[in-house]
Design an enzyme around this catalytic site. Structure first.
Site, PDB file in Angstrom:
ATOM      1  CG  PHE B 116      -2.802  -0.299   0.901  1.00 40.21           C
ATOM      2  CD1 PHE B 116      -2.728  -1.603   0.289  1.00 40.21           C
ATOM      3  CD2 PHE B 116      -3.292   0.708   1.235  1.00 40.21           C
ATOM      4  CE1 PHE B 116      -4.226  -1.361  -0.352  1.00 40.21           C
ATOM      5  CE2 PHE B 116      -4.429   0.652   1.506  1.00 40.21           C
ATOM      6  CZ  PHE B 116      -5.438  -0.425   0.376  1.00 40.21           C
ATOM      7  CD  GLN B 236      -6.388  10.546   3.213  1.00 41.86           C
ATOM      8  OE1 GLN B 236      -6.595   9.229   3.421  1.00 41.86           O
ATOM      9  NE2 GLN B 236      -4.887  10.364   3.474  1.00 41.86           N
ATOM     10  CG  HIS B 238      -8.650   8.193  -1.555  1.00 43.42           C
ATOM     11  ND1 HIS B 238      -8.383   7.432  -2.876  1.00 43.42           N
ATOM     12  CD2 HIS B 238      -8.262   6.451  -1.112  1.00 43.42           C
ATOM     13  CE1 HIS B 238      -7.881   6.247  -2.536  1.00 43.42           C
ATOM     14  NE2 HIS B 238      -7.734   6.288  -1.854  1.00 43.42           N
ATOM     15  CG  LEU B 248     -12.609   4.545  -2.213  1.00 46.09           C
ATOM     16  CD1 LEU B 248     -11.988   6.164  -2.327  1.00 46.09           C
ATOM     17  CD2 LEU B 248     -12.753   4.066  -0.234  1.00 46.09           C
ATOM     18  CD  GLU B 251      -3.223   3.962  -1.076  1.00 41.48           C
ATOM     19  OE1 GLU B 251      -4.036   5.087  -0.751  1.00 41.48           O
ATOM     20  OE2 GLU B 251      -2.463   3.553  -0.197  1.00 41.48           O
ATOM     21  NE  ARG B 284      -5.076   6.494   0.347  1.00 39.19           N
ATOM     22  CZ  ARG B 284      -5.978   6.092   1.360  1.00 39.19           C
ATOM     23  NH1 ARG B 284      -6.697   6.440   2.860  1.00 39.19           N
ATOM     24  NH2 ARG B 284      -6.284   4.208   1.544  1.00 39.19           N
ATOM     25  CG  HIS B 349     -11.326   8.505   1.593  1.00 39.50           C
ATOM     26  ND1 HIS B 349     -11.774   8.206   1.982  1.00 39.50           N
ATOM     27  CD2 HIS B 349      -9.976   8.047   2.407  1.00 39.50           C
ATOM     28  CE1 HIS B 349     -11.703   7.112   1.537  1.00 39.50           C
ATOM     29  NE2 HIS B 349     -10.536   6.594   2.581  1.00 39.50           N
ATOM     30  NE  ARG B 384      -7.096   6.945   6.967  1.00 36.94           N
ATOM     31  CZ  ARG B 384      -7.171   6.498   6.155  1.00 36.94           C
ATOM     32  NH1 ARG B 384      -6.099   5.005   5.674  1.00 36.94           N
ATOM     33  NH2 ARG B 384      -8.290   7.045   5.426  1.00 36.94           N
TER      34      ARG B 384
END
Lengths: 289, 612
Positions: B116, B236, B238, B248, B251, B284, B349, B384
């Protein structure tokens, strides 16, 4: 209260018997609301925009002109990609803020907005208006008590879901090193579809057997049980689970009409799962002969 | 007649953090109850797709996870919270597995992990691209098994907190909630503690991955009760949301090898130097800014979005690990991800900031806890990392649940409230006064009485009159108009790119929204399932929360993590290695700062240049 009544919109304006300031206020508000709604609906029909006509079920046990169930017309400007949920939100935010329906995630995972759209159970958020014949008729899920407008009482559905002991039984982590239980990819694949259930209630609402037998566990709860019965990590609990499922109102009630499978928004092969559990139950019983 | 329900621990919200807190409190021997405005399985944890970071394997360890998290936070995380997350996540994940969560598996039957963004080891455990759904349902199953009481569709609208002058002296005795089905307003007394787990605040923005129920209720209620909100400016965005709806796209698509292209077919993350090492798997905030820069410089598709392509991964791998993404792209954008690239753009997000807590989830108000997205421990600091939200839910949910049930977890290293090195902000150039309006009869304040025996009863009475006032008005402004105005100004001015004048405009617009809210009215006269009233109350929360975000954004004159300022293009560690706090201060908000805690178990985390 059943959703099968199809009363036309009534516009009775009798002065209500007012008992308290609160009641008087509510009565006043609802008259104003009805007038606004009518005016806005008329205004919408006279514009040139491409609109979609929604016929939406209305009922509120507390509000006088909604005690008799009726359908209201909403003309919603159409945009590409618009879903039934988008149209309902537009109608509520623009024409009538008392229009009531459950919705939350908008992406077919919270399971809040299963409705009866043009005669079948669908999730409003993933139903495109372009896939529907107009006018679009929106009703609450059949075979459940209506609380208000498109909101139904889900308690019985939840009770049935809880009735199949829908949880892993072991309590504590084993002693020693932190380690997961092993599960084969094949077994994970076997239960995968059953774990996708979002508890929307579309299947149970579509099921004739569930409609006639209130104690029938119904397709969603049986599918939930399937998810645990087939999970190899708790293979030792399988017999116990099958005993729950083969009770009088369990798997044997299913008459394989496939209506649940047809309406499931997550494409879960519900009927197949029920059939497989029937076979498992037979096998288990043969073992003891 | 006032109904008062009583439990040892009251958990507000029943998503991942709330469910875990209730289970933990129950295991500790407490009588725990969940109070949620939805039903637990409707919570937005269910929409989380990617996974749960946990250092489970040889070659990985919690120190690496903590290091990655601290770097991702742009050194605004607090080390005791960051390390707690990394240390407890493995056991919490194994616990979920033993509760039956259907994780994706390797050939040998062990739980799979994938790479990730921002991670130095592929430590993200997952269950397809629907990890949150399985996590939510698995924990709800355990709540059912334990017979924990659930008050579903009960909307908590007020905290029952004493009104001592100093918020750190206040005590929380319970909450007030509105039964959506019947309109009843009841009190809930908590003899042990109240745990806020109300989730996100995405409805402050129009283009968001968050559910319509994510209205920052816990943040707003705690704020009005005097608890500081921390680092609210860190939002955040996204990088991969569907342009038309904000749905969404995980990721995980990039984690599995998905590639971003601009309209000219260029792999811009590399070709334009945004992240020459990590490319699509940069953090991100980095990817979101890169996408918007492409669009702003004329290389976007329809001047709006870029493409995310996963076709080269092959049908087998996509169906095995990302099947849910195919459904989302098809259902909400009409695109077949096996045949075409998917259109994506940044969308709101996640809120890194929230209700200030220590590393056990405790706030400065005695008996009040906050966990999950509504809280700020702080684990995520300025940004994050993907896969760090879900472990936060279970790690801190469990800790707060135990603490509220009376377990001794030791002394916290993170201080709360105005303790330690506090620095006041007194030079901020504000375009309008923030905070309560003068004539606002619909303004709900958190303060209640100090007589210990009647705090809950007094809060119920206060809430009854507030609801009565909202219902009383026959005409006025619709909540949906006010909310739309707030969303519009936040989207225009307090988004990925922020400029001083824009943020000031947002504060002016929010002020206007507050004034209009004085005339808000509930058209629906019914007591039965009155969502008109529920949304009107939520809109007040949206206004309060939006204002704290804009205030923090104006105050922080640097570029750190997700907070980008046009006039301040570098991270200023000398001046800004500190958290922003906004306190309601009975209607006249205060801004102040405390340094971030970089001292961890193995020494100090040295701020480094964050490049990917």
């Amino acid at each position: 209260m059943s959703t099968q009544e199809q009363e036309p919109a009534t516009q009775e304006q009798e002065p209500p018997e007012t008992e308290s300031p609160g009641d008087r206020r509510r009565a006043e508000k609802q008259r104003r609301l009805a007038a606004d709604r009518q005016a806005e609906a008329e205004a919408a029909t006279t514009t040139d925009e491409e609109t979609v006509l929604l016929k939406v079920f209305r009922y509120d046990p507390e509000v006088e002109d909604k005690q008799e169930p009726r359908f209201d017309d909403f003309h919603v400007p159409y945009e590409d990609g618009m879903t039934v949920l988008d149209a309902l939100i537009y109608a509520r935010d623009t024409f009538d803020s008392s229009l009531t329906f459950r919705h939350s995630c908008r992406q077919a995972i919270c399971g809040s907005d299963a409705l009866f759209v043009n005669g079948s159970q669908r999730l409003a958020c993933k139903t495109q208006l372009s896939d529907l014949d107009a006018p679009v008729r929106v009703e609450p899920l059949p075979h459940q008590d209506v609380v208000k407008d498109l909101v139904v009482d889900m308690e019985h559905f939840y009770d049935q879901m809880h009735a199949v002991e829908p949880y892993f039984q072991s309590d504590d982590l084993p002693e020693g090193d932190l380690e997961e239980q092993r599960q084969s990819r094949e077994n994970r694949e076997k239960v995968k579809m059953s774990t996708r259930c979002i508890w929307c209630g579309a299947c149970t609402s579509s099921c004739n057997i569930a409609a006639g037998d209130n104690q029938y566990l119904g397709p969603a709860a049986i599918n939930k049980a399937y998810r645990f019965t087939m999970d190899e990590r708790e293979a030792d609990k399988k017999e116990h689970r099958l005993r729950i499922l083969e009770q009088e109102h369990g798997v044997w009630r299913c008459q394989t009409q496939f209506s649940c499978t047809e309406v499931c928004p997550k494409d879960i092969p519900l009927t197949e799962h029920i059939q497989e559990l029937k076979r498992e139950a037979v096998k288990k019983n043969l073992k003891f002969w | 007649m006032t109904t008062i329900y009583e439990h040892d621990v009251i958990v507000v919200g029943a998503g991942g953090a709330g469910l875990r807190a209730a289970i933990a409190a129950h295991e500790e021997g407490a009588d725990a109850a969940l109070v949620t405005k939805l039903h637990p399985v409707r919570s937005h944890t269910g929409a989380a797709e990617g996974g749960i970071n946990a250092a489970l394997r040889d070659g990985d360890d919690w120190e690496l996870h903590a290091y990655d998290t601290m770097k991702g936070s742009d050194y605004l995380g607090d080390a005791p919270a960051v390390e707690g997350l990394a240390q407890d996540a493995p056991e919490e994940v194994i616990q979920l597995e033993h509760w039956g969560m259907p994780f994706s598996r390797e050939e040998d039957g062990r739980v799979s992990q994938r790479p990730f963004g921002g991670l130095s080891f592929p430590r993200t455990t997952y269950a397809g691209a629907e990890t949150g759904h399985h996590m939510l349902h698995t924990m709800y199953e355990q709540v059912v098994k334990r017979g924990i009481t659930v008050y579903d569709e009960w909307f908590v609208t007020r905290l029952a907190v004493t009104d001592d002058a100093d918020p750190s002296e206040r005590e929380c005795h319970g909450v007030v909630a509105y039964d959506v089905a019947t309109g009843e307003i009841a009190g809930f007394r908590a003899t042990g503690g109240v745990v806020l787990a109300t989730g996100g605040l995405g409805q402050v923005y129009e283009h968001t991955t968050n559910a319509v129920s994510c209205t920052g209720d816990g943040n707003a209620m705690a704020y009005r009760a005097g608890v500081p909100l921390e680092d609210m400016e860190f939002i955040q965005f996204h990088p991969t949301t569907l342009p038309s709806t904000g749905v969404l796209i995980s990721e995980a698509v990039r984690g599995e090898g998905g590639i971003l292209y601009n309209a000219d077919g260029e792999r811009f993350m590399f070709e334009y130097g945004y992240a020459t090492n990590k490319g699509e798997l940069a953090s991100r905030d980095v990817v979101s800014r890169a996408e918007l820069t492409e669009v702003n410089e004329g290389r976007g598709v329809h001047d709006d979005y870029v493409y995310l392509d996963m076709r080269h991964l092959g049908e087998d791998r996509i169906v095995d690990r990302l099947e849910n993404i195919l459904h989302l792209a098809e259902d909400f954008e009409g695109v077949d991800g096996l045949e075409e690239p998917m259109p994506v753009k940044p969308g709101q997000h996640y809120a890194m900031g929230g209700v200030e807590t220590d590393e056990y989830g405790a706030t400065c108000v005695e008996g009040l806890y906050a966990v999950g997205e509504c809280a700020c421990a702080s684990v995520h600091g300025g940004n994050r990392l993907g896969g760090n939200a879900l472990p936060e839910l279970i790690v801190f949910g469990a800790r707060a649940g135990r603490h509220a049930a009376g377990a001794d977890l030791g002394d916290a290293l993170i201080g709360t409230g105005r303790s330690g090195e506090v620095e006041e902000e007194d030079g901020l150039d504000l375009p309008v006064e923030p905070g309560a309006t003068t004539g606002g009869d619909a303004v709900a304040d958190g303060g209640a009485v100090t007589e210990a025996g009647s705090v809950v009863e007094a809060a119920v009475e206060a809430e009854r009159s507030r609801v009565e006032r909202l219902m009383e008005r026959d005409d006025g402004v619709k909540h949906s108009e006010i909310r739309a105005a707030v969303q519009e100004t936040m989207g225009n001015h307090v988004n990925v790119f922020r400029e001083e004048e824009g943020i000031k405009q947002a504060l002016r617009d929010i002020r206007k929204a507050r004034e209009r809210y004085e005339d808000v009215y509930v058209a629906d006269p019914s007591r039965t399932f009155n969502t008109d009233l529920v949304q009107t109350i939520e809109t007040r929360n949206v206004i309060d929360v939006a204002e704290t975000i804009a205030l923090g954004a104006l105050a922080r004159t640097e570029f750190r993590g997700a907070h980008w300022r046009a006039e301040h293009q570098e991270r200023k560690d000398d001046e800004w290695l500190k958290h922003t706090f906004v306190t309601w201060n009975d209607g006249t908000p205060d801004l102040w700062y405390k340094p971030s805690v970089l001292e961890g178990e193995g020494g100090e985390y040295e701020p480094k240049v964050r490049s990917y």
